[in-house]
Design a protein around this motif. Sequence first.
Motif, PDB file in Angstrom:
ATOM      1  N   ALA A 180      -0.910  -5.746  -7.657  1.00  0.00           N
ATOM      2  CA  ALA A 180      -1.052  -5.696  -6.464  1.00  0.00           C
ATOM      3  C   ALA A 180      -1.222  -7.291  -5.563  1.00  0.00           C
ATOM      4  O   ALA A 180      -2.209  -7.681  -5.818  1.00  0.00           O
ATOM      5  CB  ALA A 180      -1.449  -4.966  -5.153  1.00  0.00           C
ATOM      6  N   VAL A 181      -0.846  -7.591  -4.030  1.00  0.00           N
ATOM      7  CA  VAL A 181      -1.539  -8.372  -3.484  1.00  0.00           C
ATOM      8  C   VAL A 181      -1.787  -8.299  -2.243  1.00  0.00           C
ATOM      9  O   VAL A 181      -0.685  -7.689  -1.942  1.00  0.00           O
ATOM     10  CB  VAL A 181      -0.830  -9.599  -3.210  1.00  0.00           C
TER      11      VAL A 181
ATOM     12  N   LEU B 247       0.530  -0.162  -8.293  1.00  0.00           N
ATOM     13  CA  LEU B 247      -1.248   0.069  -8.053  1.00  0.00           C
ATOM     14  C   LEU B 247      -1.306   0.447  -7.071  1.00  0.00           C
ATOM     15  O   LEU B 247      -2.358   1.468  -7.197  1.00  0.00           O
ATOM     16  CB  LEU B 247      -1.097  -1.087  -8.139  1.00  0.00           C
ATOM     17  N   LEU B 248      -1.232  -0.063  -6.058  1.00  0.00           N
ATOM     18  CA  LEU B 248      -1.475   0.831  -4.092  1.00  0.00           C
ATOM     19  C   LEU B 248      -0.868   1.886  -4.533  1.00  0.00           C
ATOM     20  O   LEU B 248       0.447   2.007  -3.940  1.00  0.00           O
ATOM     21  CB  LEU B 248      -1.516  -0.352  -3.904  1.00  0.00           C
ATOM     22  N   PRO B 249      -1.484   2.723  -3.417  1.00  0.00           N
ATOM     23  CA  PRO B 249      -3.058   2.941  -2.899  1.00  0.00           C
ATOM     24  C   PRO B 249      -3.741   3.464  -4.301  1.00  0.00           C
ATOM     25  O   PRO B 249      -2.833   4.767  -5.061  1.00  0.00           O
ATOM     26  CB  PRO B 249      -3.185   4.004  -2.448  1.00  0.00           C
ATOM     27  N   LEU B 250      -5.034   3.742  -4.446  1.00  0.00           N
ATOM     28  CA  LEU B 250      -5.778   3.307  -5.820  1.00  0.00           C
ATOM     29  C   LEU B 250      -5.907   4.858  -5.553  1.00  0.00           C
ATOM     30  O   LEU B 250      -6.112   5.512  -4.426  1.00  0.00           O
ATOM     31  CB  LEU B 250      -7.091   2.318  -5.964  1.00  0.00           C
ATOM     32  N   ALA B 251      -6.333   5.821  -6.703  1.00  0.00           N
ATOM     33  CA  ALA B 251      -6.496   6.899  -7.118  1.00  0.00           C
ATOM     34  C   ALA B 251      -7.835   7.105  -6.786  1.00  0.00           C
ATOM     35  O   ALA B 251      -8.650   5.993  -6.941  1.00  0.00           O
ATOM     36  CB  ALA B 251      -6.139   7.023  -8.753  1.00  0.00           C
ATOM     37  N   PRO B 252      -8.207   8.110  -6.257  1.00  0.00           N
ATOM     38  CA  PRO B 252      -9.694   8.701  -5.127  1.00  0.00           C
ATOM     39  C   PRO B 252     -10.559   8.664  -6.340  1.00  0.00           C
ATOM     40  O   PRO B 252     -12.028   7.954  -6.269  1.00  0.00           O
ATOM     41  CB  PRO B 252      -9.676   9.779  -4.889  1.00  0.00           C
ATOM     42  N   GLY B 253     -10.456   9.080  -7.960  1.00  0.00           N
ATOM     43  CA  GLY B 253     -11.746   8.832  -8.276  1.00  0.00           C
ATOM     44  C   GLY B 253     -11.565   8.108  -9.892  1.00  0.00           C
ATOM     45  O   GLY B 253     -12.073   8.268 -11.157  1.00  0.00           O
TER      46      GLY B 253
ATOM     47  N   VAL C 286      -6.674   0.505   3.381  1.00  0.00           N
ATOM     48  CA  VAL C 286      -5.570  -0.311   3.176  1.00  0.00           C
ATOM     49  C   VAL C 286      -5.371  -0.496   1.367  1.00  0.00           C
ATOM     50  O   VAL C 286      -4.449   0.820   0.964  1.00  0.00           O
ATOM     51  CB  VAL C 286      -4.700  -1.946   3.266  1.00  0.00           C
ATOM     52  N   LEU C 287      -6.194   0.022   0.502  1.00  0.00           N
ATOM     53  CA  LEU C 287      -6.260   0.224  -0.530  1.00  0.00           C
ATOM     54  C   LEU C 287      -7.094   1.335  -1.084  1.00  0.00           C
ATOM     55  O   LEU C 287      -5.913   1.546  -1.571  1.00  0.00           O
ATOM     56  CB  LEU C 287      -7.748  -0.838  -1.147  1.00  0.00           C
ATOM     57  N   SER C 288      -6.982   2.563  -0.048  1.00  0.00           N
ATOM     58  CA  SER C 288      -7.175   3.944  -0.228  1.00  0.00           C
ATOM     59  C   SER C 288      -6.036   3.969  -0.016  1.00  0.00           C
ATOM     60  O   SER C 288      -5.730   5.427  -0.571  1.00  0.00           O
ATOM     61  CB  SER C 288      -8.504   4.372   0.133  1.00  0.00           C
ATOM     62  N   GLY C 289      -4.851   3.811   1.037  1.00  0.00           N
ATOM     63  CA  GLY C 289      -4.250   4.642   1.206  1.00  0.00           C
ATOM     64  C   GLY C 289      -3.892   5.431   2.677  1.00  0.00           C
ATOM     65  O   GLY C 289      -2.876   5.805   2.985  1.00  0.00           O
ATOM     66  N   ARG C 290      -5.563   5.027   3.624  1.00  0.00           N
ATOM     67  CA  ARG C 290      -5.724   5.544   4.696  1.00  0.00           C
ATOM     68  C   ARG C 290      -4.858   5.138   5.667  1.00  0.00           C
ATOM     69  O   ARG C 290      -3.829   5.870   6.220  1.00  0.00           O
ATOM     70  CB  ARG C 290      -6.978   5.581   4.574  1.00  0.00           C
TER      71      ARG C 290
END
Length: 766
Positions: free
Chosen positions: A556-557, A400-406, A574-578
């Motif tokens: 996710a945790v 599920l992570l990273p979260l999709a941008p939109g 971290v949530l965005s994947g950067r």
Amino acid sequence: MTTAPWRDPALPAAVRVADLLSRMTLEEKTAQLYGVWVGAATDGEEVAPLQREMTAEYDWAELIALGLGQLTRSFGTAPVDPALGAQALARAQRRIAAAGRFGIPAVAHEECLAGFTAWGATAYPVPLAWGATFDPPLVEELGRHIGHDLRSVGVHQGLAPVLDVVRDPRWGRVEETIGEDPYLVGTIGTAYVRGLESAGIVATLKHFAGYASSAGARNLAPVRAGVREFADVTLPPFEMALREGGARSVMAAYNETDGVPASADPRLLTELLRDDWGFTGTVVSDYFGIGFLETLHRVAGSPAEAAHRALEAGVDIELPTLKCYGKPLVAAVRAGTVPESLVDRAARRVLLQKCELGLLDEDWQPEPAGPVDLDSTANRALARRLAEESVVLLDNPDGLLPLAPGTRITVVGPRAADALAMLGCYSFPSHVLTHHPDVPPGVDIPTLLDSLRTELPDAKVTFAEGCGVSDPDRSGFEEAVARASEADVCVAVLGDRAGLFGRGTSGEGCDVADLRLPGVQGDFLDALVGTGVPVVLVLLTGRPYALGRWDGLLGAVVQAFFPGEEGGPAVAGVLSGRINPSGRLPVSVPRVPGGQPWTYLQPPLGLAGEVSNLDPTPLYAFGHGRSYTTFAWEDFEGTDPEIGTDGSYALSLTVRNTGDRDGAEVVQLYLHDPVASVTRPDVRLIGYHRLGLTPGESRRLTFRFHTDLSAFTDRSGSRVVEPGALELRLALSSAEVRHTAHLTLTGPVRVLGPGRRLRCETHECD
């Protein structure tokens, strides 16, 4: 006085101090043994328990005429502009020097547990987050930055780091510790000490010793640790920080162990610390700790008797302000009930340290060297990096992570939109500013909600708080659940509120009965999971909480331990994947809230078994942490598996990044001792190394194990290396073993002395 030998910087420090002591009156010598806490409150909500009773009245002008040992927290008591505070401290030092016969200033000390505890100073992640990085060089850099900031305003001594090893995570001060393993605590804490001392600041190790082992996890409760637990778990971090870090001060702990308070224990503070370990610095009391010998421990019948017991044990300095080492001590010496030689011994140590700091020199300089900026761009960049490395991805089963941008995101929870959610109890905003609600924080602290909106500008982000941190109000559940039901993903930001003495859910004096999430946060999480919308649980806490109730139910945790002023952007990254998460757990995360106390350092009877229906196995083990990339551990090999009890062994492997993005792997080395003369932990950490790798990159990593690292305290009380079988386990965590080396130690039992090896050396190459 200007031509006296003690003023001559060309002479050895011992000669200078001996000359100075010979010129001092008893009152002048005792004046070097206490601090004064100017401006500290003696009533109202600002005071610590018993602070009013432990503070003696004094006349400032009369007091400084005798000289003064320490100045307590000029910056950490009330909000003060750092530049003005530096000028005020310099003025106070000039007054102290001008008032006394010898012109000697005080040692100014401050708290620096997670940054300089001053208004406008960088609020870094708490020590538990340092442990999660498994990155000693980064923590050493942190210590150096904090040390330079302290020096820039005229401070000499920092009351940090905390080297207590977590024994029960219900204890309120877990956030101040580095973790539950003595090797991790020792290596990370030593790195911080090296950084602080390299900047010229006297690092003060605390709390010596046993404080975190309190019965029932209650603050200041008695400690019932056995001899082996004390020797093999509690003490090693202190020994390492003294021998390898060069710490110049130690703080005596509040606790009693087996009926003997640390502040009145000569075996601990003199025989072990000085005679065995060779420590030559100063021992300071924890705040009011000497007075507590009379009022809390009841091993002294008066302030004078408390002073006698503490001096005899080896406590050189009374902090934070005078109570026992002032007039009561002078009267007792005059009456012949306290030997003046004890005063001389302590004063000699204090003056030797002042000599090291240049405070006996005629040209000592109280003025700050230049402009004061306690939250510089470099500081914030370091705070960001430390926060980023400390975030632990506990679970991400379906990616599920990273979260999709939109994506459509609903953010909920009491920690999402509160800047103080990022800070521990010894940060200035949490520690002091709660009593000054009209004063701004002094530093910019982005919330996670704001950071996530910045991080994902194309996402549709809505917010509902849902509930408070600890109050029972459930009226916000309905709105939060409704908004979550309309989203693609729900980010639930739950956790602690740092505070002091019951004013928070984490922090000094904020102990808990069990490890349930505070307040109604657990029920709130149940309601969110019930929507069927994937839930990302983000925890901003000062301790681990039991999460087994939601095992397999969450998308996710993510765990962050009070990640500091840059924690919002770090967690959002971290949530965005950067940011590719690389933190590892410095404490186990339990499955159930009861069954505690429990850390991973358990002998066989402490593990799950048929003799009890309670299974203490954690949900996430010590050292656990996931990544957005993958790593292969290849080409494992070791040297000759038969070595003597004074031998060494090398084991190597190649770590390769097999994913499509940069990442960091933390390779951990554990020891398993199948048979010993006393019971041993099933596994314990003896080495680790953090490797940063680009996609496709590989590095060869070698651990050099010496048999000293297998030593333990035997039935006679000696530290020994025993012959027999050993296992060295290379692992992702204490529960996830990748490779095992089987060794046999041959030869006689070997007894180790103070010079034993304390760490496993590592080497990496292409």
